[in-house]
Design an enzyme around this catalytic site. Structure first.
Site, PDB file in Angstrom:
ATOM      1  N   HIS A 287       0.644  -1.163  -0.132  1.00 13.67           N
ATOM      2  CA  HIS A 287      -0.041  -0.033   0.018  1.00 13.67           C
ATOM      3  C   HIS A 287       0.802   1.424   0.083  1.00 13.67           C
ATOM      4  O   HIS A 287       0.721   2.089  -0.844  1.00 13.67           O
ATOM      5  CB  HIS A 287      -1.107  -0.095   1.175  1.00 13.67           C
ATOM      6  CG  HIS A 287      -1.661   1.387   1.524  1.00 13.67           C
ATOM      7  ND1 HIS A 287      -2.570   1.934   0.644  1.00 13.67           N
ATOM      8  CD2 HIS A 287      -1.597   1.957   2.695  1.00 13.67           C
ATOM      9  CE1 HIS A 287      -2.777   3.184   1.323  1.00 13.67           C
ATOM     10  NE2 HIS A 287      -2.260   3.043   2.309  1.00 13.67           N
TER      11      HIS A 287
ATOM     12  N   HIS B  42       3.987   6.758   5.421  1.00 12.30           N
ATOM     13  CA  HIS B  42       2.511   7.501   6.003  1.00 12.30           C
ATOM     14  C   HIS B  42       1.696   6.777   6.910  1.00 12.30           C
ATOM     15  O   HIS B  42       1.034   7.447   7.855  1.00 12.30           O
ATOM     16  CB  HIS B  42       1.936   7.930   4.953  1.00 12.30           C
ATOM     17  CG  HIS B  42       0.741   7.112   4.378  1.00 12.30           C
ATOM     18  ND1 HIS B  42       1.246   6.116   3.314  1.00 12.30           N
ATOM     19  CD2 HIS B  42      -0.579   6.588   4.679  1.00 12.30           C
ATOM     20  CE1 HIS B  42       0.414   5.425   2.815  1.00 12.30           C
ATOM     21  NE2 HIS B  42      -0.580   5.558   3.543  1.00 12.30           N
TER      22      HIS B  42
ATOM     23  N   GLU C 241       0.930   5.222  12.778  1.00  8.89           N
ATOM     24  CA  GLU C 241      -0.477   4.697  13.041  1.00  8.89           C
ATOM     25  C   GLU C 241      -0.550   3.274  13.075  1.00  8.89           C
ATOM     26  O   GLU C 241      -1.255   2.817  14.291  1.00  8.89           O
ATOM     27  CB  GLU C 241      -1.463   5.411  12.060  1.00  8.89           C
ATOM     28  CG  GLU C 241      -2.913   5.063  12.380  1.00  8.89           C
ATOM     29  CD  GLU C 241      -3.292   6.041  13.652  1.00  8.89           C
ATOM     30  OE1 GLU C 241      -2.892   6.735  14.120  1.00  8.89           O
ATOM     31  OE2 GLU C 241      -4.521   5.550  13.997  1.00  8.89           O
ATOM     32  N   ASP C 242      -0.001   2.523  12.473  1.00  8.40           N
ATOM     33  CA  ASP C 242      -0.325   1.283  12.199  1.00  8.40           C
ATOM     34  C   ASP C 242       1.000   0.177  12.690  1.00  8.40           C
ATOM     35  O   ASP C 242       0.645  -0.820  12.657  1.00  8.40           O
ATOM     36  CB  ASP C 242      -0.673   0.782  10.713  1.00  8.40           C
ATOM     37  CG  ASP C 242      -1.848   1.364  10.726  1.00  8.40           C
ATOM     38  OD1 ASP C 242      -2.591   1.710  11.462  1.00  8.40           O
ATOM     39  OD2 ASP C 242      -2.128   1.406   9.355  1.00  8.40           O
TER      40      ASP C 242
ATOM     41  N   ASP D 127      -3.139   8.659  -0.700  1.00  3.34           N
ATOM     42  CA  ASP D 127      -3.491   7.473   0.023  1.00  3.34           C
ATOM     43  C   ASP D 127      -4.972   6.998  -0.214  1.00  3.34           C
ATOM     44  O   ASP D 127      -5.458   5.909  -0.225  1.00  3.34           O
ATOM     45  CB  ASP D 127      -3.522   7.860   1.549  1.00  3.34           C
ATOM     46  CG  ASP D 127      -3.788   6.646   2.443  1.00  3.34           C
ATOM     47  OD1 ASP D 127      -3.272   5.617   2.507  1.00  3.34           O
ATOM     48  OD2 ASP D 127      -4.409   7.276   3.320  1.00  3.34           O
TER      49      ASP D 127
ATOM     50  N   ASP E 243     -25.002  17.277 -24.632  1.00  2.00           N
ATOM     51  CA  ASP E 243     -23.607  17.198 -24.793  1.00  2.00           C
ATOM     52  C   ASP E 243     -22.820  15.944 -23.931  1.00  2.00           C
ATOM     53  O   ASP E 243     -22.695  16.219 -22.706  1.00  2.00           O
ATOM     54  CB  ASP E 243     -22.947  18.536 -24.541  1.00  2.00           C
ATOM     55  CG  ASP E 243     -23.705  19.130 -23.215  1.00  2.00           C
ATOM     56  OD1 ASP E 243     -24.607  18.802 -22.787  1.00  2.00           O
ATOM     57  OD2 ASP E 243     -23.064  20.149 -22.725  1.00  2.00           O
TER      58      ASP E 243
HETATM   59 MN    MN Z   1      -2.433   4.456   4.161  1.00  2.00          MN
END
Ligand code: MN
Length: 712
Positions: A50, A74, A78-79, A140, A261
């Protein structure tokens, strides 16, 4: 792109940025790969695919390498086990700041529930102080939308898709990243209205193939016309996106069949002048549709987009939309802010890849860094940064929008006035903080309450929201009323006792009409406020009673205002001795109370003085008093100042006080620690407001750790 090798990414970046520091990129790559080791995506692929994909999306936009490195990192804070400190140690403060920005945005995203889309857009913008944070976030989201089918639960897919449409699509548009915008729109549309999208696509396909007017046909015809006029133009055409057609159907409330259109054409010519020449030629050859012409070249959009738009009845006798622009304008329209990155194609200047070599963006970042020119920035780019607001969260994730400068107490009142009134403490992002703490964007604020807690009058000095201010004032008024009632009751009881009569509620009730009052509380309040004297009441109830006349200054039927004594305090009976509490140093302008002290007269205390609690069971000793409006003499105030133990801190503190007109009369060291010391400081000030001014000034002093009023 399932390979976990840095080479494809490095090659891709080097293609547009030859001075890439491959070593640095590789370190970031390895760091993130190791951090995510063992984690997998919903698809079952290694998690690290990712961040790599996000980095590739950004490399396609030709962003600087700091942004790419941020993309790789990134999700690590957090993870994974990695911390922002580790990122900072390994890659420097700049990268850490960017990663931190993306991390904070990610946390918000998890808490959002789409109810307040506009506020969330503002929040995301306000928090993306560096535009690169927003770019990483958009990339992201793009990759997450590309892989959204792997998410099993339909409600979760829909929530993400709605959030994408309501928050990230408008943001992509705001910064001119049309590529992100269109992809996000289409993918969200596919999740939310798959059948509708399918039928529009089918219909579009039929329309364009049924009729002879295939897109390539029109392209070559337009190209031929321009060629005859001696212009070297690149013409391309496409069907409009299913999403934009659906939007138009919704907006104009028409059926697919009525939309004529559905094709858009783009003419790219080398120069600015040729854009207008092209427009002239097309308008000569084909009828133009009135009201559809827009000149974004002379007046660019706020995201710097430039192009000419027109709509003509084309070679196929149907409406077609035509955009005319130069290659540079096209760059900007596709890549938005990222188009402003300029890479030095030659030269070995290391600094060239420091992430700051791009000019327009550099200016933007600098302007954002500089609060003073924030207004100017808004004027020039119209990219609203919502400098006037601050966005915070409850522990449950509800968003509370407050004006900038708002404090934790404002937050508590914003939730509910009851929460504000019973608030005793605050936790910001999990840490205990002072109630007066000014909140920052993204702060998560937990309010600690106690059922019997009461608001503090001093809060009025720092709250900024109208809601908190008016609630506080209303509470203080009610509280004051309660005190008047208590005091009045005590005074009346005393008067009854002195007259040798037994006070009974019934008896008291019988005189209410005489004073034109509704209830007993009103009578007590009026007595407490010294508008009616207890003797007046007795006189009404026992007309034959012989009462001494000495306290009749409030006399008359419904009483009158007490006479003003010569002191600068209102509410005193004449002839009473008054002195100020040495414990709390009451100042003009502050709420004060008098306590009757045997043989001494009245001692004046601040209402929040710790020493008056012991009198709480003796309401007859309390006298309600307040300062006169104007006083001229200076008064002594005592504050406790804690300073960081650094050279010059004491001098800086005393200078701050004297600069504000405070006169220091005594300083006493009361506590000392290796890095802090605390002083009890006596200052002569004119009133409470003056002292407050000085305290605010001190709190903003970098050496000052804390400033508190001395309470006892
Ligand atoms: Mn991410």
């Amino acid at each position: 792109m399932t390979t976990l090798d840095v080479k494809p990414l490095a090659d891709r970046i080097r293609a547009y940025n030859p001075s890439l520091d491959v070593g640095f990129l590789t370190r970031a790559f390895d760091f993130a790969r190791d951090a995510h080791d063992g984690q997998t995506r919903a698809s079952g692929a290694p998690y690290f695919t990712h961040p790599i994909a996000v980095a590739h999306i950004l490399a396609d936009m030709h962003v600087d390498s700091s942004t790419i490195v941020t993309a790789l990192l990134h999700d690590v804070v957090e993870d994974t086990e990695a911390t922002i400190e580790m990122v900072s140690d390994a890659f420097g403060a700049d990268i850490a700041r960017l990663v931190d920005g993306v991390t904070k945005l990610t946390r918000i995203e998890m808490q959002s529930d789409n109810k307040q889309a506009e506020n969330f857009r503002k929040l995301v913008l306000a928090m993306s102080e560096d535009i690169r944070v927003l770019l990483v976030k958009l990339a992201d989201r793009t990759h997450n939308m590309r892989t959204i089918d792997f998410i099993g639960r339909a409600d979760k897919r829909e929530r993400i898709a709605k959030e994408t449409l309501s928050i990230f699509v408008p943001l992509a548009e705001r910064v001119g990243m049309t590529r992100f915008q269109h992809e996000l729109e289409d993918r969200a549309f596919a999740v939310l209205h798959p059948d509708m999208r399918e039928s529009i696509l089918t219909r579009l396909h039929n329309l364009s193939s049924q009729s002879e007017d295939a897109i390539s046909h029109i392209c070559s015809e337009l190209n031929g016309i321009l060629w005859q006029e001696g212009m070297d133009a690149g013409v391309s055409g496409r069907l409009k996106s299913a999403y934009s057609i659906w939007r138009k159907m919704q907006k104009k409330k028409v059926e697919m069949e009525e939309l004529s259109d559905i094709m858009a054409f783009r003419v790219i010519v080398p120069t600015y002048e040729e854009c207008y020449r092209t427009l002239g030629i097309l308008h000569q050859k084909f009828p133009m549709v009135m009201g559809r012409f827009k000149d974004y070249i002379s007046t660019p959009k706020q995201n710097h987009y430039q192009s000419i738009h027109t709509c003509i009845i084309g070679p196929n006798k149907k409406r077609i939309e035509v955009q005319i622009r130069t290659p540079e304008m096209h760059e900007v329209s596709e890549r938005g802010v990222a188009a402003h990155w300029n890479y030095k194609s030659k030269g070995s200047d290391k600094a060239a890849d420091s992430g700051r070599q791009y000019n327009w963006l550099n200016d933007l970042v600098q302007v954002l860094d500089n609060a003073e020119t924030a207004e100017e920035f808004l004027e020039h780019t119209e990219m609203e940064m919502y400098t006037g607001e601050v966005f915070c969260f409850t522990p449950k994730g509800d968003l509370i929008v407050l004006p900038k400068g708002a404090t934790a107490v404002d937050f508590a009142y914003a939730i509910h006035s009851k929460i504000g009134e019973t608030c005793t403490g605050i936790k910001i992002n999990g840490k205990r903080r002072q109630l007066a703490t000014v909140l920052n964007n993204g702060d998560q604020v937990a309010v600690i309450t106690a059922p019997d807690a009461m608001p503090h009058p001093e809060w009025e000095n720092f709250v900024v929201t109208g809601r908190a201010k008016s609630s506080l004032r209303r509470f203080m008024r009610l509280e004051q009323q309660k005190q008047f009632i208590q005091l009045g009751q005590g005074l009346l009881r005393k008067a009854f006792r002195q007259a040798g009569k037994k006070p009974s509620p019934k008896k008291v009730q019988s005189c209410l009409q005489h004073f034109g009052l509704q209830g007993v509380d009103d009578l007590h309040a009026q007595i407490g406020e010294n508008l009616i004297s207890p003797e007046d009441v007795l006189r009404v109830l026992y007309p034959d009673l012989d009462l001494p006349k000495i306290t009749a200054e409030g006399g008359g039927k419904s009483g009158g205002k007490a006479k003003k004594p010569s002191l600068n305090i209102k509410g005193l009976k004449p002839g009473m001795a008054v002195h100020h509490g040495r414990c709390c140093h009451p100042l003009p302008g502050e709420r004060i109370v008098g306590i009757i002290t045997t043989g001494k007269g009245i001692t004046v205390h601040r209402v929040d003085c710790n020493n008056i609690e012991k009198f709480s069971a003796m309401p007859e000793l309390w006298v309600d008093i307040e300062w006169q409006d104007k006083t001229t003499t200076l008064v002594n105030a005592q504050i406790e100042i804690t300073l960081t133990n650094k050279a010059g801190s004491l001098a800086s503190m005393t200078r701050a006080i004297s600069d504000d007109g405070g006169n220091i009369t005594n300083i006493q060291l009361t506590a000392r620690a290796p890095d802090f010391f605390t002083f009890m400081t006596d200052i002569e000030v004119s009133d409470a407001r003056h002292l407050q001014l000085i305290m605010v000034e001190l709190r903003s002093n970098p050496f000052v750790e804390s400033v508190e009023r001395a309470k006892s």
